[in-house]
Design a protein around this motif. Structure first.
Motif, PDB file in Angstrom:
ATOM      1  N   ASN A 432     -36.540  63.472  80.577  1.00  0.00           N
ATOM      2  CA  ASN A 432     -35.841  64.406  81.470  1.00  0.00           C
ATOM      3  C   ASN A 432     -34.715  65.165  80.773  1.00  0.00           C
ATOM      4  O   ASN A 432     -33.686  65.455  81.381  1.00  0.00           O
ATOM      5  CB  ASN A 432     -35.278  63.638  82.684  1.00  0.00           C
ATOM      6  N   ARG A 433     -34.928  65.512  79.512  1.00  0.00           N
ATOM      7  CA  ARG A 433     -33.872  66.189  78.761  1.00  0.00           C
ATOM      8  C   ARG A 433     -34.295  67.574  78.269  1.00  0.00           C
ATOM      9  O   ARG A 433     -33.760  68.072  77.279  1.00  0.00           O
ATOM     10  CB  ARG A 433     -33.439  65.321  77.574  1.00  0.00           C
ATOM     11  N   SER A 434     -35.232  68.206  78.959  1.00  0.00           N
ATOM     12  CA  SER A 434     -35.725  69.502  78.514  1.00  0.00           C
ATOM     13  C   SER A 434     -34.829  70.662  78.944  1.00  0.00           C
ATOM     14  O   SER A 434     -34.842  71.723  78.329  1.00  0.00           O
ATOM     15  CB  SER A 434     -37.146  69.738  79.041  1.00  0.00           C
ATOM     16  N   LEU A 435     -34.042  70.479  80.008  1.00  0.00           N
ATOM     17  CA  LEU A 435     -33.169  71.550  80.470  1.00  0.00           C
ATOM     18  C   LEU A 435     -32.020  71.769  79.489  1.00  0.00           C
ATOM     19  O   LEU A 435     -31.593  70.835  78.792  1.00  0.00           O
ATOM     20  CB  LEU A 435     -32.610  71.216  81.857  1.00  0.00           C
ATOM     21  N   PRO A 436     -31.493  72.994  79.417  1.00  0.00           N
ATOM     22  CA  PRO A 436     -30.376  73.276  78.500  1.00  0.00           C
ATOM     23  C   PRO A 436     -29.188  72.351  78.752  1.00  0.00           C
ATOM     24  O   PRO A 436     -28.808  72.102  79.890  1.00  0.00           O
ATOM     25  CB  PRO A 436     -30.021  74.737  78.839  1.00  0.00           C
ATOM     26  N   GLY A 437     -28.635  71.842  77.662  1.00  0.00           N
ATOM     27  CA  GLY A 437     -27.446  71.002  77.757  1.00  0.00           C
ATOM     28  C   GLY A 437     -27.696  69.531  77.974  1.00  0.00           C
ATOM     29  O   GLY A 437     -26.757  68.738  77.962  1.00  0.00           O
ATOM     30  N   LEU A 438     -28.967  69.132  78.158  1.00  0.00           N
ATOM     31  CA  LEU A 438     -29.251  67.729  78.443  1.00  0.00           C
ATOM     32  C   LEU A 438     -29.754  66.948  77.236  1.00  0.00           C
ATOM     33  O   LEU A 438     -29.767  65.723  77.267  1.00  0.00           O
ATOM     34  CB  LEU A 438     -30.290  67.614  79.567  1.00  0.00           C
ATOM     35  N   LYS A 439     -30.185  67.631  76.191  1.00  0.00           N
ATOM     36  CA  LYS A 439     -30.847  66.941  75.083  1.00  0.00           C
ATOM     37  C   LYS A 439     -29.964  65.871  74.458  1.00  0.00           C
ATOM     38  O   LYS A 439     -30.431  64.776  74.121  1.00  0.00           O
ATOM     39  CB  LYS A 439     -31.290  67.946  74.020  1.00  0.00           C
ATOM     40  N   HIS A 440     -28.679  66.148  74.292  1.00  0.00           N
ATOM     41  CA  HIS A 440     -27.789  65.203  73.615  1.00  0.00           C
ATOM     42  C   HIS A 440     -26.723  64.634  74.544  1.00  0.00           C
ATOM     43  O   HIS A 440     -25.713  64.106  74.075  1.00  0.00           O
ATOM     44  CB  HIS A 440     -27.120  65.880  72.410  1.00  0.00           C
ATOM     45  N   ILE A 441     -26.935  64.723  75.846  1.00  0.00           N
ATOM     46  CA  ILE A 441     -25.925  64.226  76.772  1.00  0.00           C
ATOM     47  C   ILE A 441     -25.956  62.699  76.809  1.00  0.00           C
ATOM     48  O   ILE A 441     -27.019  62.080  76.711  1.00  0.00           O
ATOM     49  CB  ILE A 441     -26.161  64.820  78.185  1.00  0.00           C
ATOM     50  N   ASN A 442     -24.783  62.093  76.923  1.00  0.00           N
ATOM     51  CA  ASN A 442     -24.682  60.646  77.065  1.00  0.00           C
ATOM     52  C   ASN A 442     -24.717  60.293  78.543  1.00  0.00           C
ATOM     53  O   ASN A 442     -23.926  60.815  79.331  1.00  0.00           O
ATOM     54  CB  ASN A 442     -23.384  60.129  76.448  1.00  0.00           C
ATOM     55  N   GLY A 443     -25.634  59.405  78.914  1.00  0.00           N
ATOM     56  CA  GLY A 443     -25.712  58.987  80.298  1.00  0.00           C
ATOM     57  C   GLY A 443     -27.146  58.745  80.727  1.00  0.00           C
ATOM     58  O   GLY A 443     -28.093  59.166  80.052  1.00  0.00           O
ATOM     59  N   PRO A 444     -27.332  58.057  81.857  1.00  0.00           N
ATOM     60  CA  PRO A 444     -28.681  57.736  82.348  1.00  0.00           C
ATOM     61  C   PRO A 444     -29.346  58.955  82.998  1.00  0.00           C
ATOM     62  O   PRO A 444     -29.324  59.130  84.209  1.00  0.00           O
ATOM     63  CB  PRO A 444     -28.424  56.610  83.359  1.00  0.00           C
TER      64      PRO A 444
END
Length: 634
Positions: A432-444
């Motif tokens: 679920n990290r395909s949207l902009p800004g989510l690829k390297h976000i820390n968190g569930p």
């Protein structure tokens, strides 16, 4: 299809018009409907074709482009008020529509979203009138533009995500009831092998840097007014603990030893919800990051490790890569909440359509299932390498598939063989990290997706692959809906002995992205599923099956992995064969079935004839009845 629906609506409407003089009040009296004071009688939605007495402004475009939305009472009161009233006006080639709604039960944003979706759906049905309604509806949902994301406010920083609310609820229910502490099956670990002795001082500096720079790692979840709130605690030093095994342990022994460290319970309202440990095994080291699943998913642990390793190298003066910039988890939570309020109602249709009344996958267990679901961790592993791994690669390329979808199809086929169900329900974990800004976000951020594969034992493996691929692709397309919302929408029957929607989880990770990191995989921390199969994809394929040891024995789980690889082998060799005929039993198991379980053999006098045996029985019991015919007995 849309054409079928059009003909059906036309026929129904014309039939109704033939009886239009029948008084509505008399119809209600005749039907003797049970009255519900919260609803209108018989229907809550009105559709009207109107003329110029209803003013619909806007210039026509030859299509339904002019759509207005307003609550009742703004302009006119020509009709009794329903939940929704749709007004259509036709002016030549132009169509205008007005939606009036009951503002006591609908937000304006909900109806605006409905209007946008209606326009897209109508356009889609006109473009593909012979496609099934389901296909057109799902495609239209994906094409409907989402409303713009509103900026996060300071109050949003305390809001728990849907995932965090679910884990908080579980903790509230199970702590001091099922367990004397918070459940430990949400303790999520990453174990990395280090060959060289670590510099503890430098490692401590790196951990402190990352811990204090990452707000989420210092968060806790507290209860206020029976609701969870996420709070960030102050910066501090988090001690890297060191441990020494008494003697060098084998891989299995070391994993069991590390589990004792990992399974120490957290208190979710007390910091920290993350720990860092070094284990000295005499011939190597294990660096362990253990976080509560409230603040991390598996990808987060890898991002943290990369960041710590980068800082560790930097403190020695070595050149190191700069960690990728990350967004804030609070921004993600705010965005998720807005989407749930504004734009996920239509997307929820997909999950309700698919999962309502989905069957439970009932597997044979070794031990009785408890009335309330409890969990004890067990794990079995096997490696797919050599020729079988190469055949998987070749097969996937030949049929335009992926290794994961191929392996998922084989596992689904095995579950069908085990249960004889023609609808196999599994879960998977989508990054679920395909949207902009989510690829390297820390968190569930990862989301659980419910999969439902409809096929029978007569389906060929290629047909199963097609079904599994289509279902997975659509599920990913609708992955924006949080799993927790799906459960609420589907509202499955309550069964405290099982997890919601599915008891078997199958997920994968592409380990080529973690080149250079030597991981000791335990597949822990994702919940209390009956079965949880992690497929780690490298040149070879590692299968890590964690399971609920309260219900299954290690022997049965080891056997399951052997059956899985054997069925996979058979499917690759004969993909057009019905899955019910794919052979997965070993020769030893076949011998056991034939010669041990089939114990119907009876010894008898080999040289005797039927006549002599009859005479012997007569001599032994001369007074017993031998033949009965009606009332006659001999």
């Amino acid at each position: 299809s849309y054409l079928d629906l059009l003909h059906s609506v036309k026929d129904t409407t014309l039939q109704a018009y033939e009886h239009q003089l029948y008084p509505f009040d008399e119809l209600i009296e005749t039907l003797r409907l049970k009255r519900d004071m919260s609803r209108s009688t018989l229907f809550d939605v009105m559709v009207l074709q109107v003329n110029t007495d209803v003013q619909l402004s806007g210039e026509g475009t030859g299509s339904l482009e002019n759509v207005q939305v307003r609550p009742y009472g703004e302009r006119f009161n020509t009709v009794s008020k329903y939940d929704l009233t749709f007004y259509f006006r036709e002016d030549g080639d132009d169509i205008s529509m007005l939606i009036e709604y009951n503002s006591d039960i609908f937000h304006a944003a909900t109806i605006e979203g409905l209007a946008a979706y209606f326009k897209v759906l109508l356009r889609q049905m006109l473009l593909a009138p012979v496609k099934s309604l389901d296909e057109n509806i799902c495609h239209s949902i994906l094409l409907t533009p989402a409303p713009p994301v509103r900026p996060a406010t300071p109050a949003d920083s305390m809001i728990a995500s849907a995932h965090q609310k679910r884990l908080w609820f579980i903790d509230q229910f199970e702590k001091n009831y099922l367990y004397p502490h918070s459940p430990v099956y949400h303790n999520l670990p990453l174990l990395v092998r280090w060959n060289e002795q670590p510099d503890i001082d430098r490692l401590q500096q790196a951990v402190d840097d990352v811990y204090n720079d990452t707000d989420l790692l210092r968060s806790v979840v507290v209860t206020e007014n029976n609701e969870p709130l996420s709070l960030i605690t102050g910066a501090d030093s988090l001690i890297v603990r060191t441990h020494h095994t008494p003697t060098p342990l084998s891989e299995t022994g070391l994993a069991a030893w590390c589990r004792q460290i990992i399974e120490a319970p957290f208190d979710i309202d007390q910091p920290p919800l993350i720990r860092f440990d070094i284990v000295d095994n005499g011939n190597g080291y294990i660096f362990i990051i253990t976080a509560h699943h409230l603040i991390a998913d598996r990808k987060t642990l890898r991002l943290l490790y990369e960041n710590i390793w980068s800082r560790y190298a930097a403190h020695s003066g070595a050149a190191c890569a700069t960690p990728a910039e990350t967004g804030l988890y609070t921004d993600y939570v705010s965005r998720q909440r807005q989407m749930m309020e504004d734009s996920l109602a239509a997307a929820s249709f997909y999950w309700k359509r698919k999962m309502v009344n989905a069957p439970v996958l009932v597997l044979d267990t070794d031990f009785p299932r408890e009335h309330i679901h409890v969990y004890s961790y067990g794990c079995e592993q096997t490696l797919i390498s050599g020729e079988l791994s190469e055949r998987i690669n070749t097969f996937a390329a030949k049929y335009g598939s992926t290794r994961f979808l191929l392996l998922l199809s084989a596992f689904s086929a095995l579950m069908q063989r085990y249960t004889e169900s023609e609808s196999v329900v599994l879960g998977t974990l989508y990054e679920n990290r395909s949207l902009p800004g989510l690829k390297h976000i820390n968190g569930p951020v990862a989301n659980l997706l419910a999969l439902k594969h409809d096929f029978s034992a007569k389906s060929s493996f290629l047909e199963v692959l097609t079904e599994v691929t289509a279902d997975y692709t659509q599920s990913v397309a609708f992955s924006a809906v949080p799993f927790e919302q799906v459960v609420l929408d589907v509202n499955p029957g309550k069964d405290m002995s099982r997890t919601a929607l599915f008891d078997v989880l199958v997920h994968y990770e592409d380990m080529t992205e973690d080149a250079g990191i030597d991981i000791l995989e335990l597949n822990m921390g994702l919940g209390k599923y009956d079965l949880n199969l992690l497929i780690s994809l490298e040149d070879n394929i590692l299968l890590t099956l964690s399971y609920n040891a309260r219900y299954f024995s290690a022997q049965r789980m080891g056997q399951l992995l052997k059956h899985y690889t054997a069925l996979l082998d058979a499917a690759l060799s004969a993909p057009e064969t019905a899955v019910g005929k794919l052979d997965y039993l070993s020769s030893t198991e076949k011998d056991y079935l034939r010669h041990v379980l089939d114990n119907s053999a009876v010894s008898y006098p080999a040289t005797a004839t039927v006549t002599s045996l009859f005479e012997s029985q007569v001599a032994a019991t001369p007074d017993n009845i031998a033949v009965v015919c009606g009332d006659t007995r001999l």
